[in-house]
Design a protein around this motif. Structure first.
Motif, PDB file in Angstrom:
ATOM      1  N   ARG A 109     -17.238   1.558  -1.408  1.00  0.00           N
ATOM      2  CA  ARG A 109     -15.939   2.206  -1.923  1.00  0.00           C
ATOM      3  C   ARG A 109     -16.010   3.328  -3.018  1.00  0.00           C
ATOM      4  N   PRO A 110     -16.757   4.307  -2.839  1.00  0.00           N
ATOM      5  CA  PRO A 110     -16.806   5.272  -3.839  1.00  0.00           C
ATOM      6  C   PRO A 110     -15.501   6.026  -3.873  1.00  0.00           C
ATOM      7  N   VAL A 111     -15.434   7.183  -4.994  1.00  0.00           N
ATOM      8  CA  VAL A 111     -14.212   7.925  -5.097  1.00  0.00           C
ATOM      9  C   VAL A 111     -14.548   9.117  -5.101  1.00  0.00           C
ATOM     10  N   ILE A 144     -14.347   1.387   9.324  1.00  0.00           N
ATOM     11  CA  ILE A 144     -14.069   1.738   7.985  1.00  0.00           C
ATOM     12  C   ILE A 144     -14.862   1.435   6.818  1.00  0.00           C
ATOM     13  N   PHE A 145     -14.969   0.144   6.782  1.00  0.00           N
ATOM     14  CA  PHE A 145     -15.767  -0.309   5.590  1.00  0.00           C
ATOM     15  C   PHE A 145     -17.168  -1.265   6.044  1.00  0.00           C
ATOM     16  N   ALA A 201      -6.705   0.664  -6.410  1.00  0.00           N
ATOM     17  CA  ALA A 201      -5.708   1.608  -6.421  1.00  0.00           C
ATOM     18  C   ALA A 201      -5.300   2.303  -7.804  1.00  0.00           C
ATOM     19  N   ILE A 253     -11.642  10.875   6.688  1.00  0.00           N
ATOM     20  CA  ILE A 253     -10.591  10.482   6.230  1.00  0.00           C
ATOM     21  C   ILE A 253     -10.435   9.384   5.009  1.00  0.00           C
ATOM     22  N   SER A 254      -9.784   9.692   4.106  1.00  0.00           N
ATOM     23  CA  SER A 254      -9.559   8.762   3.269  1.00  0.00           C
ATOM     24  C   SER A 254      -7.971   8.720   2.705  1.00  0.00           C
ATOM     25  N   VAL A 255      -7.617   7.521   2.737  1.00  0.00           N
ATOM     26  CA  VAL A 255      -6.133   7.109   2.300  1.00  0.00           C
ATOM     27  C   VAL A 255      -5.870   7.445   0.891  1.00  0.00           C
ATOM     28  N   ASN A 257       0.774  -1.355  -0.033  1.00  0.00           N
ATOM     29  CA  ASN A 257      -0.056  -0.045  -0.140  1.00  0.00           C
ATOM     30  C   ASN A 257       0.904   1.367  -0.191  1.00  0.00           C
ATOM     31  N   GLU A 262      -1.922   7.664   7.733  1.00  0.00           N
ATOM     32  CA  GLU A 262      -1.212   6.568   7.333  1.00  0.00           C
ATOM     33  C   GLU A 262       0.165   6.483   7.054  1.00  0.00           C
ATOM     34  N   THR A 284      -7.955  -1.298   9.844  1.00  0.00           N
ATOM     35  CA  THR A 284      -8.831  -2.154   9.298  1.00  0.00           C
ATOM     36  C   THR A 284      -8.482  -3.328   8.454  1.00  0.00           C
ATOM     37  N   ASP A 285      -7.125  -3.250   7.964  1.00  0.00           N
ATOM     38  CA  ASP A 285      -6.471  -4.205   7.258  1.00  0.00           C
ATOM     39  C   ASP A 285      -5.944  -5.423   8.162  1.00  0.00           C
ATOM     40  N   ARG A 300      -7.672  -9.794   2.988  1.00  0.00           N
ATOM     41  CA  ARG A 300      -7.263  -9.861   4.665  1.00  0.00           C
ATOM     42  C   ARG A 300      -8.091 -10.809   5.145  1.00  0.00           C
TER      43      ARG A 300
HETATM   44  C1  EPZ Z   1      -6.640   1.943   1.510  1.00  0.00           C
HETATM   45  O1  EPZ Z   1      -7.862   1.905   0.705  1.00  0.00           O
HETATM   46  C2  EPZ Z   1      -5.841   0.842   1.520  1.00  0.00           C
HETATM   47  N1  EPZ Z   1      -5.572   0.408   0.022  1.00  0.00           N
HETATM   48  C3  EPZ Z   1      -6.799  -0.265   1.911  1.00  0.00           C
HETATM   49  O2  EPZ Z   1      -6.104  -1.507   1.844  1.00  0.00           O
HETATM   50  C4  EPZ Z   1      -7.264   0.170   3.276  1.00  0.00           C
HETATM   51  O3  EPZ Z   1      -8.198  -0.977   3.898  1.00  0.00           O
HETATM   52  C5  EPZ Z   1      -7.779   1.555   3.282  1.00  0.00           C
HETATM   53  O4  EPZ Z   1      -6.892   2.440   2.837  1.00  0.00           O
HETATM   54  C6  EPZ Z   1      -8.258   1.772   4.705  1.00  0.00           C
HETATM   55  O5  EPZ Z   1      -6.884   2.122   5.543  1.00  0.00           O
HETATM   56  C7  EPZ Z   1      -4.439   1.036  -0.528  1.00  0.00           C
HETATM   57  O6  EPZ Z   1      -3.678   1.884   0.193  1.00  0.00           O
HETATM   58  C8  EPZ Z   1      -4.132   0.570  -1.740  1.00  0.00           C
HETATM   59  P1  EPZ Z   1     -10.018   4.927   1.994  1.00  0.00           P
HETATM   60  P2  EPZ Z   1      -8.693   3.342   0.274  1.00  0.00           P
HETATM   61  O7  EPZ Z   1     -10.041   5.817   0.711  1.00  0.00           O
HETATM   62  O8  EPZ Z   1      -7.568   4.422  -0.109  1.00  0.00           O
HETATM   63  C9  EPZ Z   1     -14.879   5.944   2.097  1.00  0.00           C
HETATM   64  C10 EPZ Z   1      -5.821  -4.003   1.761  1.00  0.00           C
HETATM   65  O9  EPZ Z   1      -6.412  -4.918   2.208  1.00  0.00           O
HETATM   66  N2  EPZ Z   1     -14.233   6.457   0.963  1.00  0.00           N
HETATM   67  O10 EPZ Z   1      -9.255   5.343   3.145  1.00  0.00           O
HETATM   68  O11 EPZ Z   1      -9.489   2.874  -0.814  1.00  0.00           O
HETATM   69  C11 EPZ Z   1     -14.418   4.259   1.682  1.00  0.00           C
HETATM   70  O12 EPZ Z   1     -15.513   3.702   1.218  1.00  0.00           O
HETATM   71  C12 EPZ Z   1      -6.606  -2.732   1.330  1.00  0.00           C
HETATM   72  O13 EPZ Z   1      -4.607  -3.859   1.685  1.00  0.00           O
HETATM   73  C13 EPZ Z   1     -15.497   7.472   0.309  1.00  0.00           C
HETATM   74  O14 EPZ Z   1     -16.583   7.320   0.956  1.00  0.00           O
HETATM   75  O15 EPZ Z   1      -9.499   3.552   1.514  1.00  0.00           O
HETATM   76  C14 EPZ Z   1     -14.039   3.690   3.108  1.00  0.00           C
HETATM   77  O16 EPZ Z   1     -15.436   3.404   3.643  1.00  0.00           O
HETATM   78  C15 EPZ Z   1      -7.994  -3.028   1.268  1.00  0.00           C
HETATM   79  N3  EPZ Z   1     -15.308   8.300  -0.737  1.00  0.00           N
HETATM   80  C16 EPZ Z   1     -13.374   4.964   3.863  1.00  0.00           C
HETATM   81  O17 EPZ Z   1     -13.710   6.152   3.233  1.00  0.00           O
HETATM   82  C17 EPZ Z   1     -14.117   8.212  -1.247  1.00  0.00           C
HETATM   83  O18 EPZ Z   1     -13.738   9.068  -2.320  1.00  0.00           O
HETATM   84  C18 EPZ Z   1     -11.882   4.805   3.574  1.00  0.00           C
HETATM   85  O19 EPZ Z   1     -11.433   4.393   2.654  1.00  0.00           O
HETATM   86  C19 EPZ Z   1     -12.790   7.721  -0.705  1.00  0.00           C
HETATM   87  C20 EPZ Z   1     -13.365   6.862   0.501  1.00  0.00           C
END
Ligand code: EPZ
Length: 430
Positions: free
Chosen positions: A130-132, A337-338, A102, A171-173, A23, A198, A314-315, A381
């Motif tokens: 998982r929206p963007v 988180i999810f 990703a 918060i979104s990674v 990641n 992170e 969460t991972d 996971r």
């Molecule tokens: C990263 O995913 C990791 N992936 C995930 O690892 C990890 O579970 C996650 O961060 C949380 O720590 C990578 O780094 C490649 P988020 P990411 O945006 O960036 C919501 C693994 O097993 N959200 O922090 O996609 C989303 O739906 C993976 O290695 C929105 O609503 O996670 C979630 O509920 C799986 N809108 C929360 O935010 C958005 O535009 C956190 O997601 C973006 C996210």
């Protein structure tokens, strides 16, 4: 399709080398799109998701060269050189993006450097919708025009991105990473507030700084970026995989063994170490790695709630649940988180675990022992949690659909066999 067969009941003892973090590596690879010069990254883990990113960058026109072999069969010496001096396409097609969410990390860099990007909208996935939207909203706040049409994100900024203030409502990674890369080449100052903290984000920020970006607040929830007109090449170290390390820490705990996790950093999984200690496990930083041991100690149930860093990752939720299935007493595990990250629960129940789900929480009541069974991996996971359960279970566990594991764990069965697990990969005809 390959399966993994485990005969449980062996305490794991010895040393495991932790590889470069998936990641961290994925956004770092996307960052290569920000410059025409070469970005060199090491150590690169050998994983299916890395190959998917190599293919995606390759179809954009990035030249990707793998230098060096892993040392002792591991990833220690493996380096990837990425040169985006002749980008021929700013489109990330559905066929590649659907394989790995990703992929959306190419959006910020492409838009910032070329003023245009067309990226397939990732679909849903096993752990949630998982929206963007946060990525897209943030980029519009840096002056991009963003539309979604025909399943694709069309983003443009013909005059370049303009620095701005982005306050993430959640918060979104990934959104933090996309915006950080975009802001590096935007005109003027950008402030990213309520940013994810992170360690993978600090690792990305340090790489961008090595490439000539100006970023303050690294490691905090407010990143202030002074945009520059261009970035240059760099060599950068990919951080150790804290989720891989956490998974093997739990492997030591669940089997009542002791493991030295070489290359792991306790500071990267403090919250997990806290839970393990409360459960009766020794966790210490030692000799350039982390030492984990539960020799002769009982395991006690502990409540866990996932949170953004520095909270409990969460991972590592699924793996921790596997551990709690054999602890004394009860453990309430809450996923924040999810919305759908409990796919491992029915499979763990097939191995004798006592788990009740109530919305986002799982009540785990420890049982004396798990028993081996045929189980199905559903995501990365969750698959790891089934491996851990199998290591502790009586008898044989056969895990189907192990391609999920290959996305994020390098040579998992070899690493575990090397410390005493009875585990093998079996090639089975479907
Ligand atoms: C990263 O995913 C990791 N992936 C995930 O690892 C990890 O579970 C996650 O961060 C949380 O720590 C990578 O780094 C490649 P988020 P990411 O945006 O960036 C919501 C693994 O097993 N959200 O922090 O996609 C989303 O739906 C993976 O290695 C929105 O609503 O996670 C979630 O509920 C799986 N809108 C929360 O935010 C958005 O535009 C956190 O997601 C973006 C996210």
């Amino acid at each position: 399709m390959d399966k993994i067969r485990i005969r449980g009941g062996h305490a794991l003892n010895g040393k495991i080398q932790i590889g470069g973090a998936k990641n961290a590596a994925l956004p770092l690879m996307a960052a290569s799109l920000l410059t025409e010069e070469t970005l060199k990254l090491a150590p690169m883990p050998h994983l299916a998701d890395i190959t998917t990113m190599v293919n995606l960058l390759g179809q954009h026109g990035v030249k990707v060269v793998l230098n060096g072999e892993g040392q002792n069969g591991g990833s220690a010496g493996r380096a990837l050189s990425l040169t985006a001096d002749d980008v021929s396409s700013v489109t990330a097609p559905y066929d590649l993006v659907r394989k790995m969410r990703a992929s959306v990390l190419v959006l910020g860099p492409l838009l910032a450097r070329f003023g245009k990007a067309v990226v397939s909208l990732p679909g849903g996935c096993a752990i949630g919708s998982r929206p963007v939207d946060l990525h897209l909203k943030g980029l519009s706040q840096l002056g991009a025009e963003v539309e979604v049409e025909g399943g694709y994100i069309h983003a443009s900024a013909p005059q370049g991105l303009i620095g701005g203030r982005v306050v993430f409502p959640q918060i979104s990674v990934g959104a933090t990473e996309n915006l950080l890369m975009a802001a590096a080449l935007a005109r003027g100052e950008s402030r990213l507030e309520n940013a994810a903290r992170e360690p993978e984000i600090a690792n990305l920020a340090e790489c961008l700084i090595a490439m000539g970006a100006q970023i303050d607040g690294v490691g905090s929830d407010t990143l202030v970026v002074q945009g520059v007109t261009e970035l240059h090449g760099a060599e950068h170290a990919v951080m150790g995989d804290r989720i891989e390390a956490g998974t093997y820490a739990i492997a030591a705990a669940i089997t009542g063994g002791s493991l030295d996790l070489d290359g792991a950093r306790l500071a990267h999984f403090d919250a997990v170490a806290g839970v393990l200690r409360e459960a009766g496990v020794t966790v210490e930083q030692r000799n350039g790695g982390v030492f984990v041991s539960r020799a002769n100690h009982a395991l006690v149930g502990v409540d866990v709630m996932t949170e953004p860093f520095p909270g409990f990752a969460t991972d590592l939720q699924a793996q921790t649940m596997a551990l709690m299935t054999v602890a004394d007493g009860a453990s309430m595990i809450t996923e924040t988180i999810f919305e759908n990250r409990f796919m491992h629960v029915p499979e763990l129940r097939r191995m004798g675990a006592s788990i009740n789900l109530h919305g986002g929480s799982a009540m785990v009541r420890g049982v004396d022992r798990l028993t081996g069974a045929q189980v199905m991996a559903s995501d990365l996971r969750a698959s790891a949690s089934l491996v851990l359960a199998g290591l502790a279970a009586e008898g044989e566990t056969l895990i189907n659909r192990v391609y999920h594991l290959d996305r994020g764990y390098e040579r998992l069965e070899e690493k575990l066999a090397g410390v005493g697990a009875d585990i093998e990969r079996v090639e089975a005809a479907e």
